[in-house]
Design a protein around this motif. Structure first.
Motif, short mmCIF file in Angstrom:
data_model
loop_
_atom_site.label_atom_id
_atom_site.label_comp_id
_atom_site.label_asym_id
_atom_site.label_seq_id
_atom_site.Cartn_x
_atom_site.Cartn_y
_atom_site.Cartn_z
N GLU A 171 26.91 62.52 34.46
CA GLU A 171 28.95 61.63 34.30
C GLU A 171 28.73 60.25 34.41
N PRO A 172 28.81 59.66 34.00
CA PRO A 172 29.45 57.72 34.36
C PRO A 172 29.36 57.92 36.02
N ARG A 173 28.91 56.48 36.03
CA ARG A 173 29.21 55.91 37.46
C ARG A 173 29.70 54.87 37.65
N LEU A 174 31.01 55.24 38.34
CA LEU A 174 32.23 54.46 38.69
C LEU A 174 31.92 53.90 39.88
N VAL A 175 32.80 52.16 40.33
CA VAL A 175 32.89 51.88 41.57
C VAL A 175 34.17 52.01 42.32
N ALA A 176 33.52 52.55 43.29
CA ALA A 176 34.86 52.46 44.00
C ALA A 176 34.70 51.52 45.05
N LEU A 177 36.09 51.17 45.10
CA LEU A 177 36.87 50.00 46.06
C LEU A 177 38.17 50.06 46.61
N PRO A 178 37.99 48.87 47.55
CA PRO A 178 39.36 49.17 48.16
C PRO A 178 40.29 47.98 47.35
N ASP A 179 42.17 49.21 47.28
CA ASP A 179 42.81 48.19 46.28
C ASP A 179 43.14 46.98 46.45
N THR A 180 42.75 46.67 47.52
CA THR A 180 43.42 45.53 47.96
C THR A 180 41.74 44.46 47.69
N HIS A 181 40.78 44.85 46.77
CA HIS A 181 39.68 43.67 46.85
C HIS A 181 39.66 42.77 45.23
N PRO A 182 38.87 41.93 45.18
CA PRO A 182 40.20 41.07 43.90
C PRO A 182 39.35 41.59 42.70
N LEU A 183 38.51 42.42 42.44
CA LEU A 183 38.63 43.12 41.70
C LEU A 183 39.00 44.50 41.11
N ALA A 184 38.95 44.77 41.74
CA ALA A 184 39.67 45.90 41.57
C ALA A 184 41.06 45.84 40.38
N ARG A 186 41.03 44.84 37.69
CA ARG A 186 40.78 45.06 36.14
C ARG A 186 40.64 46.23 36.40
N PRO A 187 40.49 46.88 34.91
CA PRO A 187 40.87 47.86 35.05
C PRO A 187 39.12 48.15 34.14
N GLU A 188 37.90 47.33 34.38
CA GLU A 188 36.56 48.43 33.63
C GLU A 188 35.66 47.02 34.48
N ILE A 189 35.01 46.96 35.29
CA ILE A 189 34.51 45.84 35.80
C ILE A 189 33.34 45.86 35.11
N ASP A 190 32.50 44.51 35.16
CA ASP A 190 31.53 44.35 34.73
C ASP A 190 29.95 44.37 35.67
N PHE A 191 28.63 45.17 35.68
CA PHE A 191 28.13 45.37 36.51
C PHE A 191 27.70 44.11 37.31
N ASP A 193 29.27 41.56 37.84
CA ASP A 193 30.22 41.36 39.24
C ASP A 193 29.94 41.98 39.92
N LEU A 194 29.55 42.77 40.02
CA LEU A 194 29.48 43.50 41.09
C LEU A 194 28.25 43.21 41.97
N ALA A 195 27.52 42.85 41.41
CA ALA A 195 25.70 42.64 42.14
C ALA A 195 25.19 42.54 42.96
N GLU A 196 26.23 41.02 43.47
CA GLU A 196 26.33 40.27 45.00
C GLU A 196 27.26 41.41 45.82
N GLU A 197 28.20 42.21 45.48
CA GLU A 197 28.84 42.86 46.48
C GLU A 197 28.03 43.23 47.77
N PRO A 198 28.38 43.21 48.96
CA PRO A 198 27.67 44.37 50.06
C PRO A 198 27.87 45.64 49.21
N PHE A 199 27.12 46.81 48.91
CA PHE A 199 27.22 48.23 48.39
C PHE A 199 27.21 48.97 49.78
#
Length: 321
Positions: A171-184, A186-191, A193-199
């Motif tokens: 299965e693909p790995r999706l990203v889960a994030l709060p709906d208030t997040h600046p990237l939320a 986007r219909p699709e996110i490039d990894f 753009d996530l690399a510097e986010e806290p995980f």
């Protein structure tokens, strides 16, 4: 020999691993413990035995004469214990005609478990299947310590060479994030753009699986920022809603966390995750083989179900024939 009466098998395993690696950090990685905890246990063992087993200096670690003398005996004890534990597990299973199947949370995925159970029970009406929930601290879901006979787990596993498996889903790995997040938005996110986010991260004891869900391989050597550690679905949801970090999640697990306030988005640039039914290599008990076969048949036979991955349903890593 009264002084050795309370030596634990675990302490001998720690000693043997350090003796093999002659390096505390590498030994700690192999054992999935922290390096300070490993050093502390070895020192405690030395105090208990009243001898120095390992000499540490700035050049590394070497065995003392006492350590060299103990090593072959410690290895024999560990081997005998492993054989004893294996025989006990088999005896327990034969006595109860029960197969214990571990998992960290219910697999869901379109009724996978009931479908396997009905096929398995048709072939073995006298056998019982007991499902056991195992905490996220143990990525093998009880296989490593013999608490379970089989387990639904994610690859990669610590000590993966010890197990055989059949793939349930890729299965693909999706990203889960709060709906208030600046990237939320986007219909699709490039990894990238996530690399510097806290995980959010699994416990350290999850070893290579923690790295997989932090996408360590896709980071070109840069370390991930860990916002919080999570050890259950509830903790994952709470940490996400609190904005402590974003979290990678497999498609089949999305229903577990999509409560209010969260969104999941596809991520470009990530390899998929693999969900498998695993068992200990060389375990040839009929019930183990039958449950594995039922799982294979179910994932082949039900093309409409979400757990049937394209071209993966019959793929297995299985030395049991």
């Amino acid at each position: 020999m009264a002084m050795t009466a309370d030596v634990h098998v675990r302490d001998l395993r720690y000693f043997v691993t350090v003796a093999e690696e002659l390096h505390f950090t590498r030994a700690a990685e192999r054992l999935y413990v922290s390096q300070p905890a490993l050093s502390k246990q070895i020192r405690a063992l030395e105090r208990q035995l009243g001898v120095e087993l390992l000499r540490r200096d700035r050049h590394g670690v070497e065995l003392t004469a006492a350590g060299s003398a103990l090593l072959p005996h410690a290895r024999r004890v560990l081997e005998a214990w492993a054989q004893g534990a294996s025989v006990m597990a088999e005896t327990r299973a034969e006595q109860r005609g029960t197969l214990v199947v571990g998992m960290s949370n219910s697999p869901g995925r379109g009724g996978l478990l009931p479908a396997i159970r009905s096929r398995f029970t048709a072939a073995h009406p006298e056998a019982a299947v007991r499902l056991r929930q195992v905490s996220w601290d143990d990525p093998t879901a009880g296989l490593a310590d013999g608490d379970t006979d089989m387990a639904f787990v994610w690859l990669p596993l610590p000590g993966q060479h010890r197990y055989a498996w059949t793939v349930v889903a890729e299965e693909p790995r999706l990203v889960a994030l709060p709906d208030t997040h600046p990237l939320a938005s986007r219909p699709e996110i490039d990894f990238t753009d996530l690399a510097e986010e806290p995980f959010l991260a699994l416990p350290k004891s999850a070893g290579p699986l923690r790295d997989h869900w932090l996408a360590v391989e896709e980071r070109d050597g840069r370390l991930p920022r860990v916002g919080a550690e999570i050890a259950s679905t509830e903790e994952t949801y709470e940490a996400l809603v609190a904005g402590l970090g974003v979290c990678l999640v497999a498609v089949g697990n999305v229903p577990l966390i999509t409560l209010g306030g969260l969104v999941t988005r596809p991520v470009r640039g990530l390899a998929p995750s693999r969900y498998v039914l695993a068992w200990r290599k060389g375990d040839r008990r009929p019930l183990v083989r039958a449950y594995a076969e039922a799982c294979r048949r179910v994932t082949e036979r039900v093309p409409g179900m979400p757990f049937r991955p394209p071209d993966m349903a019959t793929t297995s890593h299985d030395d049991t024939g």
